[in-house]
Motif scaffolding. Structure first.
Motif, PDB file in Angstrom:
ATOM      1  N   ASP A  34       0.833  -1.205   0.000  1.00 28.52           N
ATOM      2  CA  ASP A  34       0.000   0.000   0.000  1.00 28.52           C
ATOM      3  C   ASP A  34       0.871   1.261   0.000  1.00 28.52           C
ATOM      4  O   ASP A  34       1.877   1.341   0.709  1.00 28.52           O
ATOM      5  CB  ASP A  34      -0.897  -0.004   1.241  1.00 28.52           C
ATOM      6  N   HIS A  35       0.451   2.245  -0.788  1.00 26.24           N
ATOM      7  CA  HIS A  35       1.191   3.507  -0.821  1.00 26.24           C
ATOM      8  C   HIS A  35       0.359   4.593  -1.502  1.00 26.24           C
ATOM      9  O   HIS A  35      -0.594   4.299  -2.229  1.00 26.24           O
ATOM     10  CB  HIS A  35       2.515   3.332  -1.572  1.00 26.24           C
TER      11      HIS A  35
ATOM     12  N   LYS B 265      -1.537  11.042  -8.146  1.00 27.92           N
ATOM     13  CA  LYS B 265      -2.586  11.238  -7.156  1.00 27.92           C
ATOM     14  C   LYS B 265      -3.491  10.011  -7.028  1.00 27.92           C
ATOM     15  O   LYS B 265      -4.689  10.061  -7.286  1.00 27.92           O
ATOM     16  CB  LYS B 265      -3.418  12.490  -7.481  1.00 27.92           C
ATOM     17  N   THR B 266      -2.867   8.916  -6.629  1.00 36.25           N
ATOM     18  CA  THR B 266      -3.622   7.686  -6.408  1.00 36.25           C
ATOM     19  C   THR B 266      -3.270   7.095  -5.049  1.00 36.25           C
ATOM     20  O   THR B 266      -2.100   7.092  -4.638  1.00 36.25           O
ATOM     21  CB  THR B 266      -3.320   6.619  -7.479  1.00 36.25           C
ATOM     22  N   VAL B 267      -4.297   6.626  -4.355  1.00 34.59           N
ATOM     23  CA  VAL B 267      -4.101   5.851  -3.137  1.00 34.59           C
ATOM     24  C   VAL B 267      -4.140   4.393  -3.564  1.00 34.59           C
ATOM     25  O   VAL B 267      -5.179   3.893  -4.005  1.00 34.59           O
ATOM     26  CB  VAL B 267      -5.201   6.143  -2.096  1.00 34.59           C
ATOM     27  N   ASN B 268      -3.011   3.723  -3.474  1.00 31.98           N
ATOM     28  CA  ASN B 268      -2.891   2.342  -3.939  1.00 31.98           C
ATOM     29  C   ASN B 268      -3.029   1.396  -2.749  1.00 31.98           C
ATOM     30  O   ASN B 268      -2.172   1.371  -1.864  1.00 31.98           O
ATOM     31  CB  ASN B 268      -1.540   2.132  -4.620  1.00 31.98           C
TER      32      ASN B 268
ATOM     33  N   GLU C 147      -2.799   5.648   4.376  1.00 33.63           N
ATOM     34  CA  GLU C 147      -2.401   6.084   3.035  1.00 33.63           C
ATOM     35  C   GLU C 147      -3.139   7.352   2.625  1.00 33.63           C
ATOM     36  O   GLU C 147      -2.577   8.213   1.946  1.00 33.63           O
ATOM     37  CB  GLU C 147      -2.640   4.960   2.025  1.00 33.63           C
ATOM     38  N   CYS C 148      -4.395   7.466   3.049  1.00 31.51           N
ATOM     39  CA  CYS C 148      -5.125   8.704   2.773  1.00 31.51           C
ATOM     40  C   CYS C 148      -4.551   9.865   3.575  1.00 31.51           C
ATOM     41  O   CYS C 148      -4.665  11.022   3.168  1.00 31.51           O
ATOM     42  CB  CYS C 148      -6.608   8.533   3.096  1.00 31.51           C
ATOM     43  N   GLY C 149      -3.929   9.529   4.715  1.00 28.80           N
ATOM     44  CA  GLY C 149      -3.243  10.567   5.484  1.00 28.80           C
ATOM     45  C   GLY C 149      -2.157  11.227   4.659  1.00 28.80           C
ATOM     46  O   GLY C 149      -1.938  12.444   4.754  1.00 28.80           O
ATOM     47  N   HIS C 150      -1.485  10.448   3.804  1.00 26.61           N
ATOM     48  CA  HIS C 150      -0.477  11.026   2.907  1.00 26.61           C
ATOM     49  C   HIS C 150      -1.132  11.932   1.857  1.00 26.61           C
ATOM     50  O   HIS C 150      -0.572  12.970   1.479  1.00 26.61           O
ATOM     51  CB  HIS C 150       0.299   9.912   2.216  1.00 26.61           C
TER      52      HIS C 150
ATOM     53  N   SER D 293      -0.123   8.531  10.186  1.00 24.57           N
ATOM     54  CA  SER D 293      -0.834   7.656  11.127  1.00 24.57           C
ATOM     55  C   SER D 293      -1.645   8.468  12.128  1.00 24.57           C
ATOM     56  O   SER D 293      -2.774   8.099  12.478  1.00 24.57           O
ATOM     57  CB  SER D 293       0.171   6.769  11.876  1.00 24.57           C
ATOM     58  N   LYS D 294      -1.078   9.570  12.588  1.00 26.16           N
ATOM     59  CA  LYS D 294      -1.778  10.439  13.532  1.00 26.16           C
ATOM     60  C   LYS D 294      -3.054  10.990  12.907  1.00 26.16           C
ATOM     61  O   LYS D 294      -4.123  11.005  13.533  1.00 26.16           O
ATOM     62  CB  LYS D 294      -0.866  11.588  13.956  1.00 26.16           C
ATOM     63  N   ARG D 295      -2.964  11.427  11.653  1.00 30.46           N
ATOM     64  CA  ARG D 295      -4.141  11.940  10.947  1.00 30.46           C
ATOM     65  C   ARG D 295      -5.185  10.839  10.761  1.00 30.46           C
ATOM     66  O   ARG D 295      -6.386  11.080  10.916  1.00 30.46           O
ATOM     67  CB  ARG D 295      -3.729  12.492   9.579  1.00 30.46           C
ATOM     68  N   ALA D 296      -4.713   9.646  10.418  1.00 27.57           N
ATOM     69  CA  ALA D 296      -5.629   8.526  10.182  1.00 27.57           C
ATOM     70  C   ALA D 296      -6.407   8.171  11.440  1.00 27.57           C
ATOM     71  O   ALA D 296      -7.637   8.030  11.410  1.00 27.57           O
ATOM     72  CB  ALA D 296      -4.835   7.312   9.688  1.00 27.57           C
ATOM     73  N   LEU D 297      -5.714   8.033  12.553  1.00 28.74           N
ATOM     74  CA  LEU D 297      -6.360   7.649  13.804  1.00 28.74           C
ATOM     75  C   LEU D 297      -7.328   8.728  14.293  1.00 28.74           C
ATOM     76  O   LEU D 297      -8.421   8.418  14.785  1.00 28.74           O
ATOM     77  CB  LEU D 297      -5.298   7.357  14.871  1.00 28.74           C
ATOM     78  N   ALA D 298      -6.917   9.983  14.155  1.00 26.81           N
ATOM     79  CA  ALA D 298      -7.780  11.087  14.591  1.00 26.81           C
ATOM     80  C   ALA D 298      -9.068  11.129  13.772  1.00 26.81           C
ATOM     81  O   ALA D 298     -10.169  11.311  14.320  1.00 26.81           O
ATOM     82  CB  ALA D 298      -7.029  12.413  14.470  1.00 26.81           C
ATOM     83  N   TRP D 299      -8.924  10.941  12.463  1.00 25.85           N
ATOM     84  CA  TRP D 299     -10.115  10.971  11.603  1.00 25.85           C
ATOM     85  C   TRP D 299     -11.025   9.785  11.890  1.00 25.85           C
ATOM     86  O   TRP D 299     -12.252   9.939  11.960  1.00 25.85           O
ATOM     87  CB  TRP D 299      -9.704  10.962  10.127  1.00 25.85           C
ATOM     88  N   MET D 300     -10.461   8.594  12.055  1.00 22.81           N
ATOM     89  CA  MET D 300     -11.281   7.409  12.322  1.00 22.81           C
ATOM     90  C   MET D 300     -12.054   7.551  13.631  1.00 22.81           C
ATOM     91  O   MET D 300     -13.207   7.114  13.722  1.00 22.81           O
ATOM     92  CB  MET D 300     -10.403   6.152  12.347  1.00 22.81           C
ATOM     93  N   ASP D 301     -11.436   8.177  14.618  1.00 23.81           N
ATOM     94  CA  ASP D 301     -12.142   8.400  15.886  1.00 23.81           C
ATOM     95  C   ASP D 301     -13.255   9.430  15.729  1.00 23.81           C
ATOM     96  O   ASP D 301     -14.370   9.238  16.208  1.00 23.81           O
ATOM     97  CB  ASP D 301     -11.149   8.867  16.954  1.00 23.81           C
ATOM     98  N   LYS D 302     -12.930  10.524  15.049  1.00 19.17           N
ATOM     99  CA  LYS D 302     -13.906  11.589  14.853  1.00 19.17           C
ATOM    100  C   LYS D 302     -15.101  11.096  14.053  1.00 19.17           C
ATOM    101  O   LYS D 302     -16.256  11.436  14.352  1.00 19.17           O
ATOM    102  CB  LYS D 302     -13.253  12.771  14.145  1.00 19.17           C
ATOM    103  N   ARG D 303     -14.843  10.279  13.065  1.00 23.92           N
ATOM    104  CA  ARG D 303     -15.890   9.758  12.186  1.00 23.92           C
ATOM    105  C   ARG D 303     -16.559   8.497  12.746  1.00 23.92           C
ATOM    106  O   ARG D 303     -17.495   7.975  12.174  1.00 23.92           O
ATOM    107  CB  ARG D 303     -15.303   9.432  10.821  1.00 23.92           C
TER     108      ARG D 303
END
Length: 230
Positions: free
Chosen positions: A70-71, A77-80, A100-103, A174-184
């Motif tokens: 995954d990358h 501009k693709t999330v693979n 990966e979406c955090g990137h 990772s920080k962005r990913a975890l924060a978004w998953m919690d918020k959502r």
């Protein structure tokens, strides 16, 4: 009696540590891949939702062959997402897809560390062609001339710099990913713990890679300095 140099011992230790962490990451990923998400969303759906929530409309989510491949590709501009993440609906898939979406979010917001790392890529691509040859020739010709090894060490230092610049980029994603998953509320409390654990072990692979690169640089630099003292 022959003894290993401290620099060589450090290189061996980092190689062993890298192997152990890679095994641990695979074990964690396989374990958390067996835990289905309560919301029943696939990795692809989670990725598309995170992109939409951040107002990103020009990034595609696509499937890529392999496992743990995954990358995010800023060039097209693709999330693979790998086959183990794209359609599966597990805690592991959720963590990786959101990471990966955090990137992609970093790219959209011009995150400084990502910009710096991206700026290093062209130089690193050029360096990778000549560096192995210079290091090999430098070691072979060290008793005659130090210049090939000096050039190899200088180029290798760029690779080491890239490895360390990668660290804040990965931790921030990772920080962005975890924060978004919690918020959502993408994950439950238990699923959050598993997602965080999986991302932590993934981050450790980058930490060990950076330390391994530094250890290798130290090894060649020590070899060079030893020759110059002679």
């Amino acid at each position: 009696m022959y003894s290993l140099s401290p620099a060589y011992i450090i290189v061996i230790i980092t190689m062993i540590a890298s192997w152990l962490i890679q095994r641990r990451l695979k074990s964690k990923f396989e374990r958390y891949s067996q835990v289905g998400l309560q919301n029943n969303l696939s990795g692809r759906q989670i990725a598309e939702l995170m992109l939409a929530d951040h107002g990103i409309t020009d990034v595609r989510v696509i499937s890529t062959p392999g496992r743990l491949t995954d990358h995010y590709n800023p060039a097209d501009k693709t999330v693979n997402l790998s086959e183990a993440v794209y359609e599966p609906r597990s805690a592991a898939a959720a963590a990786v897809a959101a990471h990966e979406c955090g990137h992609a979010v970093q790219h959209a917001t011009a995150y400084s560390a990502l910009k710096f790392r991206s700026a290093l890529v062209p130089a690193l691509s050029a360096v990778s062609r000549f560096m192995p040859i210079l290091l090999f020739a430098g070691v072979f010709l060290l008793n005659r001339t130090p210049y090939p090894l000096i050039a190899g060490v200088v180029l290798f230092s760029l690779t080491t710099l890239f490895s360390f610049v990668t660290l804040p980029v990965e931790f921030d994603a990772s920080k962005r990913a975890l924060a978004w998953m919690d918020k959502r509320r993408i994950v439950t409390t238990q699923e959050h713990v598993m997602a965080k654990d999986a991302l932590w072990w993934a981050a450790m692979t980058y930490v060990v890679a950076a330390l391994g690169s530094l250890a290798t640089l130290f090894y060649y630099a020590t070899m060079l300095m030893g020759r110059r003292r002679d």
